[in-house]
Design a protein around this motif. Structure first.
Motif, PDB file in Angstrom:
ATOM      1  N   GLU A 158       0.816  -1.208   0.000  1.00  0.00           N
ATOM      2  CA  GLU A 158       0.000   0.000   0.000  1.00  0.00           C
ATOM      3  C   GLU A 158       0.850   1.259   0.000  1.00  0.00           C
ATOM      4  N   PHE A 159       1.993   1.157   0.684  1.00  0.00           N
ATOM      5  CA  PHE A 159       2.804   2.357   0.848  1.00  0.00           C
ATOM      6  C   PHE A 159       3.883   2.517  -0.207  1.00  0.00           C
ATOM      7  N   SER A 160       4.142   1.449  -0.941  1.00  0.00           N
ATOM      8  CA  SER A 160       5.239   1.572  -1.902  1.00  0.00           C
ATOM      9  C   SER A 160       4.678   2.027  -3.242  1.00  0.00           C
ATOM     10  N   PHE A 161       4.138   3.236  -3.232  1.00  0.00           N
ATOM     11  CA  PHE A 161       3.534   3.760  -4.455  1.00  0.00           C
ATOM     12  C   PHE A 161       4.553   4.490  -5.298  1.00  0.00           C
ATOM     13  N   LEU A 162       5.714   4.714  -4.749  1.00  0.00           N
ATOM     14  CA  LEU A 162       6.751   5.407  -5.494  1.00  0.00           C
ATOM     15  C   LEU A 162       7.843   4.425  -5.852  1.00  0.00           C
ATOM     16  N   GLY A 163       8.559   4.741  -6.924  1.00  0.00           N
ATOM     17  CA  GLY A 163       9.687   3.896  -7.294  1.00  0.00           C
ATOM     18  C   GLY A 163      10.776   3.984  -6.241  1.00  0.00           C
ATOM     19  N   LYS A 164      11.698   3.046  -6.301  1.00  0.00           N
ATOM     20  CA  LYS A 164      12.799   2.996  -5.350  1.00  0.00           C
ATOM     21  C   LYS A 164      13.670   4.254  -5.413  1.00  0.00           C
ATOM     22  N   GLN A 169      11.574   6.765  -0.106  1.00  0.00           N
ATOM     23  CA  GLN A 169      10.509   5.849   0.266  1.00  0.00           C
ATOM     24  C   GLN A 169      11.048   4.729   1.132  1.00  0.00           C
ATOM     25  N   ASP A 170      12.275   4.282   0.814  1.00  0.00           N
ATOM     26  CA  ASP A 170      12.874   3.182   1.572  1.00  0.00           C
ATOM     27  C   ASP A 170      12.987   3.528   3.044  1.00  0.00           C
ATOM     28  N   ALA A 171      13.411   4.750   3.309  1.00  0.00           N
ATOM     29  CA  ALA A 171      13.579   5.167   4.700  1.00  0.00           C
ATOM     30  C   ALA A 171      12.231   5.124   5.407  1.00  0.00           C
ATOM     31  N   LEU A 172      11.210   5.530   4.673  1.00  0.00           N
ATOM     32  CA  LEU A 172       9.866   5.550   5.237  1.00  0.00           C
ATOM     33  C   LEU A 172       9.376   4.131   5.506  1.00  0.00           C
ATOM     34  N   LEU A 173       9.588   3.309   4.462  1.00  0.00           N
ATOM     35  CA  LEU A 173       9.054   1.953   4.550  1.00  0.00           C
ATOM     36  C   LEU A 173       9.807   1.099   5.543  1.00  0.00           C
TER      37      LEU A 173
END
Lengths: 404, 248
Positions: free
Chosen positions: A52-58, A260-264
């Motif tokens: 759900e949260f990985s809506f952005l590319g790496k 996004q990685d930091a967030l996820l």
């Protein structure tokens, strides 16, 4: 004693003492099934949330106005900077060769209306590139037009739910939707994408960023997304962005950059820990099964005293007797844990059928660990009874005059 | 088979033979509260190959303890026990188990058959414990069932057999490893006269084929059939009569 004979002997014992066997097996089945099922649920929930949260590319950097002087923790949700993050700032970033594309974001609530229908809805101001960065696809029509972001075109793209609420089954393309004191022509309908990070695009309207600036009477951007060419260039680009913005903002580093990685990874860590904790609690039921095995086996040893004495008289050594009891526990553990796995896997499969968007299922290592722990526990707790049986003096065992 | 013929000739024949069993000054004491019970008190005994020995005496005289010591089921507190000339009293439990397996067969008053196993499986048990190959086992057990006249009952469980049949299964199990020494504890105690007689006939037949037979019994009739009769009182061998001494 041969392995096959050992298995057959134990099988006869297990069939001969059906009730006892079934009770022990149920304990093991519940233990293994609980571990597998609960970690399967937890893991499913984790993957669901991450998806759900990985809506952005790496490779996408998220730039927000304002700076929190703390390490770790969530970044500021709303901008608190004295200086706005502007479209000019964004345009300055585009000059970096490592940046593929950028997209701004302004968001707010507005009252939308079409004919007599009225909706308080989410309005997002952005550009053409946002569709690519955010991986939004269209059901109908086209995306926001490319070109100068400062040009306030009066067009909009509607989320699926919003379209249905405003237009019902009627075609929406080409129609005019009123937002506040402005009107926007519908040029596209988004494909359903679900909720992501609190932004439900199904219920949102997307308009050009300049239009949004006017609608909300706000110059500053809420977010700027910058897609970096490759993951390798993420760190140098990050530094470059910081220095460019610092230069433009009177030498003040007043933005926050996250990936996004930091967030996820923080979400991931929390959910993983939760799953492990739940699995661990389920693991306790295996320990309980172990205690049950020990008690039942101790009773079994005293019930079978005469038999043990006889086996010893017939030449079974202490080691053989010990092996008999341990292998019985082993057999129980193997059969019980396999049944437990089978049951929990079928439940998880049934769950996947019912809720197909949640990827329920435990990782392989959990299944292996559950079976492993069941077997080790069974052997560990059977060891005491087995040793007791092996230590029985044949003469004492035989004087228990029993049997036909 | 002729018990009488053999009994008159065998003692002299076997005098020269190596003793199967030799006990020297065996003590076995039990502590009952404050009191020490001397179950065996300095017992010495030699059994020769092919001997047929009965052990009689009142309850608590040490008969069963003697049998347990002979069968390596129990360890003496003091004294030496030589089986086939080799000392056993200091061997590890594992080695004693191995000696039991190879040399000693047991027959019990209450049969001690395993109730969940068929007649065939009960007889097969020592072979399984010894790790004999399944094919070899099947052949040996079939032969044994044939010899015991139990072929038709092979797949019956113990509770589907008569007492006499059960004891024959137990004897089959005791001798399937071809032991030199067969120890029987009240082998006819739970049987009616006819079945008892059949079992005794079987045991004596095995004895004529060379097995050393020791029978512990209260039954005077059974005891008197043995060529050598031991009488135990208070942990000591009170008398040791040979058939020739009795009848001559």
């Amino acid at each position: 004693m041969r392995a096959m004979d050992l298995a057959r002997f134990n099988f006869q014992v297990m069939v001969g003492h059906r009730f006892r066997t079934i009770m022990l097996m149920i304990a093991l089945i519940i233990g293994v099934a609980a571990v597998n099922l609960l970690t399967g649920l937890g893991e499913g929930a984790r993957l669901f949330v991450l998806g759900e949260f990985s809506f952005l590319g790496k490779n996408t950097l998220i730039i927000m106005p304002g700076k929190k002087e703390t390490t770790g923790g969530m970044p500021p949700i709303t901008g608190e900077a004295p200086r706005d993050l502007t479209l000019e700032d964004m345009r300055a970033l585009t000059r970096l060769s490592a940046i593929n594309r950028t997209a701004p974001l302004i968001a707010g609530m507005a009252e939308l209306s079409y004919q007599s229908r009225l909706r308080e809805s989410f309005v997002v101001g952005t550009t053409h590139d946002f569709f690519a960065i955010r991986k939004l696809s269209l059901l109908q029509g086209r995306a926001l037009p490319p070109g100068d972001p400062t040009f306030a075109d009066a067009v909009c793209v509607l989320g699926q739910t919003l379209k249905r609420e405003l237009f019902g089954p009627e075609p929406a393309l080409g129609q005019w939707v009123r937002a506040g004191d402005r009107r926007f022509r519908v040029i596209g309908i988004l494909e359903g994408k679900g909720v992501a990070m609190g932004l439900n695009f199904d219920e949102a309207m997307l308009i050009p960023v300049a239009s949004a600036q006017m609608l909300f009477n706000q110059e500053g951007l809420f977010r700027v997304f910058a897609e970096v060419r490759s993951e390798r260039e993420l760190t140098p680009t990050r530094n470059a962005i910081l220095s460019i913005i610092k230069e433009r903002h009177d030498g003040e580093e007043d933005i926050t950059l996250i990936t996004q990685d930091a967030l996820l990874s923080s979400f991931d860590e929390i959910l993983r820990t939760l799953t492990l904790a739940v699995g661990g609690i389920a693991g306790i039921s295996l320990a309980v099964a172990g205690v049950l095995i020990m008690n039942v086996m101790l009773i079994s040893v005293s019930q079978r005293t005469a038999e043990i004495g006889l086996l010893k008289a017939l030449g079974a050594s202490a080691a053989t007797v010990r092996r008999l009891f341990l292998s019985e526990a082993l057999l129980l553990a193997i059969i019980g844990s396999l049944i437990g796995l089978l049951i929990s896997e079928s439940l998880l499969a049934a769950g996947r059928l019912l809720y197909n968007q949640i990827p329920l299922g435990s990782p392989v290592w959990v299944k292996v660990a559950a079976v492993g722990v069941a077997i080790v526990t069974a052997l560990l707790f059977a060891y005491l009874p087995a040793r007791k049986a092996a230590a029985l003096a044949p003469v004492e065992a035989l004087t228990h005059k029993q049997g036909p | 088979m002729s018990v009488a013929n053999r009994s008159s000739s065998s003692p002299s024949q076997l005098k020269s033979a190596e003793p199967v069993v030799a006990l020297h000054e065996i003590n076995r004491h039990f502590q009952l509260g404050e009191q020490t019970v001397k179950a065996l008190d300095a017992v010495s005994l030699e059994l020769l190959a092919g001997d047929y020995v009965s052990v009689m005496g009142p309850s608590g005289s040490g008969k069963s303890t003697l049998l347990n010591i002979l069968g390596l089921l129990d360890r003496p507190d003091a004294g030496a026990y030589l089986l086939n000339g080799a000392p056993t009293q200091d061997l590890s439990e594992e080695k004693r188990a191995r000696l039991r397996q190879q040399n000693i067969g047991f027959v019990f008053q209450s049969y001690h058959l395993i109730p969940r196993m068929s007649a065939r499986e009960n007889i097969e048990l020592p072979l399984i414990l010894a790790g004999t190959a399944p094919k070899e086992r099947a052949r040996m057990v079939s032969e044994m069932l044939e010899r015991l006249g139990l072929t038709a009952r092979a797949s019956h469980l113990p509770n589907q057999l008569s007492g006499g049949q059960r004891q024959r299964v137990a004897i089959g199990r005791a001798i399937i490893m071809k032991p030199k020494l067969l120890l029987a504890d009240e082998p006819t105690g739970n049987l009616d006269t006819q079945s008892g007689a059949d079992v005794v006939t079987l045991l004596e037949e095995l004895n004529t084929q060379g097995i050393t037979l020791v029978v512990v019994t209260h039954d005077v009739e059974l005891g008197k059939r043995a060529r050598r009769q031991l009488r135990m009182v208070d942990g000591r061998i009170q008398s040791d009569l040979r058939q020739s001494d009795v009848s001559d």
